[in-house]
Design a protein around this motif. Structure first.
Motif, mmCIF file in Angstrom:
data_model
loop_
_atom_site.group_PDB
_atom_site.id
_atom_site.type_symbol
_atom_site.label_atom_id
_atom_site.label_comp_id
_atom_site.label_asym_id
_atom_site.label_seq_id
_atom_site.Cartn_x
_atom_site.Cartn_y
_atom_site.Cartn_z
ATOM 1 N N GLY A 273 -7.750 17.982 0.122
ATOM 2 C CA GLY A 273 -8.755 17.063 -0.395
ATOM 3 C C GLY A 273 -8.181 15.989 -1.298
ATOM 4 N N VAL A 274 -7.036 16.282 -1.918
ATOM 5 C CA VAL A 274 -6.469 15.371 -2.917
ATOM 6 C C VAL A 274 -5.508 14.366 -2.293
ATOM 7 C CG1 VAL A 274 -5.000 15.250 -4.970
ATOM 8 C CG2 VAL A 274 -6.778 16.992 -4.801
ATOM 9 N N TYR A 275 -4.598 14.846 -1.438
ATOM 10 C CA TYR A 275 -3.543 13.932 -0.980
ATOM 11 C C TYR A 275 -4.066 12.759 -0.149
ATOM 12 C CZ TYR A 275 0.863 11.949 0.170
ATOM 13 O OH TYR A 275 1.895 11.045 0.268
ATOM 14 N N PRO A 276 -5.024 12.936 0.774
ATOM 15 C CA PRO A 276 -5.528 11.756 1.494
ATOM 16 C C PRO A 276 -6.085 10.681 0.563
ATOM 17 C CG PRO A 276 -6.168 13.741 2.646
ATOM 18 C CD PRO A 276 -5.566 14.183 1.348
ATOM 19 N N GLN A 277 -6.748 11.095 -0.512
ATOM 20 C CA GLN A 277 -7.229 10.103 -1.481
ATOM 21 C C GLN A 277 -6.068 9.381 -2.151
ATOM 22 O OE1 GLN A 277 -10.386 11.222 -4.237
ATOM 23 N NE2 GLN A 277 -10.743 13.088 -3.047
ATOM 24 N N PHE A 278 -5.039 10.143 -2.494
ATOM 25 C CA PHE A 278 -3.880 9.540 -3.141
ATOM 26 C C PHE A 278 -3.138 8.597 -2.199
ATOM 27 C CE2 PHE A 278 0.742 9.844 -4.049
ATOM 28 C CZ PHE A 278 0.757 9.269 -5.299
ATOM 29 N N ALA A 279 -3.095 8.936 -0.898
ATOM 30 C CA ALA A 279 -2.276 8.181 0.052
ATOM 31 C C ALA A 279 -2.969 6.966 0.631
ATOM 32 C CB ALA A 279 -1.826 9.100 1.196
ATOM 33 N N VAL A 280 -4.295 6.928 0.637
ATOM 34 C CA VAL A 280 -4.959 5.820 1.333
ATOM 35 C C VAL A 280 -4.609 4.456 0.734
ATOM 36 C CG1 VAL A 280 -7.139 5.876 0.021
ATOM 37 C CG2 VAL A 280 -7.130 5.133 2.407
ATOM 38 N N PRO A 281 -4.390 4.317 -0.594
ATOM 39 C CA PRO A 281 -3.956 3.003 -1.094
ATOM 40 C C PRO A 281 -2.609 2.561 -0.543
ATOM 41 C CG PRO A 281 -4.808 4.327 -2.892
ATOM 42 C CD PRO A 281 -4.660 5.234 -1.718
ATOM 43 N N TYR A 282 -1.759 3.531 -0.159
ATOM 44 C CA TYR A 282 -0.461 3.164 0.400
ATOM 45 C C TYR A 282 -0.627 2.309 1.648
ATOM 46 C CZ TYR A 282 3.609 3.536 3.394
ATOM 47 O OH TYR A 282 4.635 3.228 4.240
ATOM 48 N N PHE A 283 -1.557 2.669 2.523
ATOM 49 C CA PHE A 283 -1.707 1.940 3.780
ATOM 50 C C PHE A 283 -2.240 0.528 3.542
ATOM 51 C CE2 PHE A 283 -1.772 6.409 4.946
ATOM 52 C CZ PHE A 283 -0.819 6.423 5.945
ATOM 53 N N ILE A 284 -3.038 0.358 2.484
ATOM 54 C CA ILE A 284 -3.502 -0.991 2.124
ATOM 55 C C ILE A 284 -2.332 -1.797 1.556
ATOM 56 C CG2 ILE A 284 -5.103 -2.304 0.693
ATOM 57 C CD1 ILE A 284 -6.909 0.204 0.717
ATOM 58 N N TYR A 285 -1.615 -1.201 0.612
ATOM 59 C CA TYR A 285 -0.451 -1.870 0.023
ATOM 60 C C TYR A 285 0.577 -2.222 1.096
ATOM 61 C CZ TYR A 285 4.462 -1.012 -0.852
ATOM 62 O OH TYR A 285 5.824 -1.049 -0.757
ATOM 63 N N ASP A 286 0.810 -1.305 2.038
ATOM 64 C CA ASP A 286 1.912 -1.487 2.983
ATOM 65 C C ASP A 286 1.642 -2.628 3.954
ATOM 66 O OD1 ASP A 286 4.523 -0.508 3.716
ATOM 67 O OD2 ASP A 286 3.643 0.160 5.604
ATOM 68 N N ILE A 287 0.382 -2.946 4.217
ATOM 69 C CA ILE A 287 0.093 -4.114 5.054
ATOM 70 C C ILE A 287 0.654 -5.370 4.391
ATOM 71 C CG2 ILE A 287 -1.763 -5.583 5.950
ATOM 72 C CD1 ILE A 287 -3.398 -3.055 6.416
ATOM 73 N N TYR A 288 0.457 -5.477 3.089
ATOM 74 C CA TYR A 288 0.995 -6.625 2.358
ATOM 75 C C TYR A 288 2.516 -6.542 2.247
ATOM 76 C CZ TYR A 288 1.896 -9.899 -1.440
ATOM 77 O OH TYR A 288 2.391 -10.930 -2.215
ATOM 78 N N ALA A 289 3.050 -5.338 1.993
ATOM 79 C CA ALA A 289 4.499 -5.191 1.885
ATOM 80 C C ALA A 289 5.186 -5.554 3.203
ATOM 81 C CB ALA A 289 4.846 -3.758 1.480
ATOM 82 N N MET A 290 4.605 -5.155 4.328
ATOM 83 C CA MET A 290 5.180 -5.519 5.624
ATOM 84 C C MET A 290 5.157 -7.037 5.818
ATOM 85 S SD MET A 290 4.006 -2.588 8.374
ATOM 86 C CE MET A 290 2.269 -2.984 8.234
ATOM 87 N N PHE A 291 4.100 -7.676 5.319
ATOM 88 C CA PHE A 291 4.044 -9.135 5.407
ATOM 89 C C PHE A 291 5.164 -9.771 4.586
ATOM 90 C CE2 PHE A 291 2.591 -13.080 3.347
ATOM 91 C CZ PHE A 291 2.548 -13.899 4.469
ATOM 92 N N LEU A 292 5.403 -9.257 3.387
ATOM 93 C CA LEU A 292 6.499 -9.795 2.569
ATOM 94 C C LEU A 292 7.840 -9.609 3.265
ATOM 95 C CD1 LEU A 292 5.604 -8.680 -1.079
ATOM 96 C CD2 LEU A 292 5.395 -10.958 -0.076
ATOM 97 N N CYS A 293 8.041 -8.446 3.882
ATOM 98 C CA CYS A 293 9.289 -8.206 4.609
ATOM 99 C C CYS A 293 9.431 -9.174 5.769
ATOM 100 C CB CYS A 293 9.332 -6.761 5.117
ATOM 101 S SG CYS A 293 9.478 -5.521 3.813
ATOM 102 N N HIS A 294 8.340 -9.430 6.467
ATOM 103 C CA HIS A 294 8.365 -10.394 7.572
ATOM 104 C C HIS A 294 8.706 -11.791 7.055
ATOM 105 C CE1 HIS A 294 7.131 -12.398 11.292
ATOM 106 N NE2 HIS A 294 6.468 -13.239 10.529
ATOM 107 N N TRP A 295 8.134 -12.154 5.935
ATOM 108 C CA TRP A 295 8.355 -13.481 5.344
ATOM 109 C C TRP A 295 9.835 -13.694 4.996
ATOM 110 C CZ3 TRP A 295 4.999 -17.529 4.202
ATOM 111 C CH2 TRP A 295 5.507 -18.530 3.372
ATOM 112 N N HIS A 296 10.466 -12.643 4.487
ATOM 113 C CA HIS A 296 11.846 -12.760 4.014
ATOM 114 C C HIS A 296 12.886 -12.443 5.087
ATOM 115 C CE1 HIS A 296 10.894 -13.567 -0.133
ATOM 116 N NE2 HIS A 296 10.148 -12.481 -0.229
#
Length: 266
Positions: A76-99
């Protein structure tokens, strides 16, 4: 017990914070900005993968006696903790693509506008973006609300699918530093191939087998015993894994195939 939403708030702080801290530390160590951004993003992805795999192992090993009704608090706890990662990682992947163009030493300048950069990013990484969006918009609500505390074992197994991610990240880092022809890169490619096949491709037949064992059904009889929506969801999750596994196999073949014999002059 932690208050509701505490794990979600912790994830919102942890993953972007680790990325910013890693990028700043690499910058102070003299790593160029584009390299620091990509390395920090790979670090965060690897940390999340290790945490998810560890949580998944703890959950599944604690719930294997009754794969439907056994429960573990981490489910019950870890999915709540991990879901922000997938939101953050969309932006992080964009930064990696940019650079990426700067990192690889290309003479091409970064895209001149945010719109152009976003367009080229989506064309290249659309499947991964859709995967991350589905994790947030579909998988998380199903995990948090629809399950009603059942199937923690299966959730734990699905979390262990992340075990292959650190090898993906290491391979990209080695390519970043032009170490793709080293022994380490070849060993990493083998580890990636094995872990991806076991944890992402064979995972789904294993889940069907585990459910069949619980119900006293043969493996081939399990799909007919499940609602159509369950089978459709499993197929939707498996399809991109098969596509990515085919890409990994193709990359491994290129890495390990013997060099072509030079053509003899006529």
């Amino acid at each position: 017990m932690a208050p509701p939403g505490a794990a979600l708030a912790a994830g919102l702080l942890f993953f972007p914070g680790l990325f910013l801290l890693g990028r700043a530390a690499l910058g102070r160590a003299g790593v160029p900005g584009p390299h620091a951004t990509i390395l920090a993003a790979r670090l965060v992805s690897s940390v999340q993968a290790v945490m998810a795999s560890t949580a998944g192992y703890i959950i599944s090993s604690s719930c294997h006696d009754d794969v439907i009704d056994d429960q573990h608090w981490l489910a019950g706890v870890y999915p709540q903790f991990a879901v922000p990662y997938f939101i953050y990682d969309i932006y992080a992947m964009f930064l990696c693509h940019w650079h990426r163009g700067q990192v690889k030493g290309h003479e091409v300048a970064p895209p001149p506008s945010l719109r152009a950069a976003a367009g080229s990013y989506l064309r290249k990484d659309l499947l991964m973006v859709l995967h991350h969006a589905a994790m947030v918009l579909v998988c998380f609500p199903v995990t948090a609300l629809w399950r009603q505390g059942k199937g923690d074992f299966f959730l734990g197994c699905l979390l262990m699918a992340e075990l292959s991610t650190p090898f993906v990240c290491l391979g990209k880092v080695l390519i970043l530093f032009q170490r793709q022809h080293t022994t380490l890169h070849k060993l990493n490619a083998v580890a990636l191939l094995v872990t991806f096949f076991l944890c992402r491709v064979l995972l789904f037949p294993y889940l069907y087998w585990a459910y069949g064992r619980h119900r006293g059904l043969p493996l081939l009889g399990v799909p007919a015993a499940l609602p159509l929506t369950y089978n459709a969801a499993a197929a939707a999750l498996l399809a991109p894994q098969l596509y990515w596994f085919a890409l990994i196999c193709r990359g491994s073949w290129r890495l390990f195939r013997p060099p072509a014999a030079p053509r003899q002059p006529p």
